[in-house]
Design an enzyme around this catalytic site. Structure first.
Site, short mmCIF file in Angstrom:
data_model
loop_
_atom_site.label_atom_id
_atom_site.label_comp_id
_atom_site.label_asym_id
_atom_site.label_seq_id
_atom_site.Cartn_x
_atom_site.Cartn_y
_atom_site.Cartn_z
N LYS A 63 66.20 20.03 4.30
CA LYS A 63 67.15 21.14 4.50
C LYS A 63 67.53 21.29 5.98
CE LYS A 63 65.19 23.84 0.64
NZ LYS A 63 63.95 23.07 0.39
N ILE A 67 72.62 22.24 15.23
CA ILE A 67 73.95 21.92 15.75
C ILE A 67 74.37 20.54 15.25
CG2 ILE A 67 73.65 23.40 17.77
CD1 ILE A 67 73.16 20.86 19.42
N GLY A 209 58.31 20.95 -10.39
CA GLY A 209 57.10 20.80 -9.60
C GLY A 209 55.85 21.16 -10.37
#
Length: 233
Positions: A63, A67, A209
């Site tokens: 994730k 910048i 999971g």
């Protein structure tokens, strides 16, 4: 329609736990697994090389959100590891997502995280100061991801139909928060569906999971979920 494999979230903290878990599976059973922050930060790139040496596909779930230049260069490094799928946060904006695409290249699937499945309507409005419904926020991020040239998004199965309407049917929707119908364990996931429900609404990939990793018989749990996931043709 080709048989689909649920992506198994390897939510472990070290290589030893991973190898112990994978011993439950026949060597010929090639898996699609998710490596998240905890495992990657613990073991580094070596965990990628190990899993790939076994023939499994990898969704590297880090994730990224920074910048554009930093994300571009980071994705360039990740591309060299031979991963099959990875992601960024859509909240980073179109320019950051474009930079991620440039850095990663055209091989691996690149997805944008919209709203986490642990995020409720109230949390989104209070913590993020987004005065939209969850589905409207998710669809907005999906459209921005498509604009940036990404392959799809990570979103709850509850938003898949609307995402496909706002983008197109080929825009990938990967859905975490998948729970078998017999489980009562929701943990920190708030927007969940069963594998069959996710397939019905049009999800392209599902991530599972704890229903597999914490099962008494992980391989059988995997086969049961895989069978349910492929029940709708």
């Amino acid at each position: 329609m080709l048989e689909k494999c649920p992506i198994i979230a390897l939510d472990f903290s070290d290589l030893a736990s991973v190898t112990t878990f994978l011993e439950h599976f026949p060597k010929e059973e090639l898996l699609f697994v998710k490596i998240g922050m905890e495992l990657y930060y613990s073991e580094g790139p070596s965990i990628i090389r190990y899993i790939k040496s076994l023939g499994h596909r990898i969704f590297l779930d880090l994730k990224l959100h920074d910048i554009p230049n930093t994300v571009r260069s980071s994705m360039s490094v990740l591309a060299k590891l031979g991963i099959d799928m990875t992601n960024v946060h859509a909240a980073g904006g179109v320019e950051m997502m474009k930079a991620a695409r440039e850095g990663l290249g055209e091989g691996p699937i690149l997805l944008a995280v919209t709203q986490l499945t642990s995020t409720s309507q109230e949390q989104m409005q209070v913590d993020q100061h987004i005065n939209l419904s969850v589905v409207d926020s998710v669809c907005h991020y999906a459209q921005k991801a498509q604009e940036a040239g990404l392959d799809g998004v990570v979103a709850s199965a509850q938003e898949v139909k609307q995402i496909k309407k706002q983008t197109n049917e080929h825009f990938i929707c990967l859905t975490p928060g998948i729970r078998p119908p017999q489980t009562n364990q929701l943990d920190d996931q708030k927007r969940t569906m069963t594998p069959e429900q996710a397939r019905i609404v049009g999800a392209d990939y599902i991530v599972v999971g704890r229903p597999i990793t914490k099962a008494e018989n992980p391989y059988q749990a995997y086969l049961d979920i895989k069978e349910e996931w492929n029940r709708i043709k």
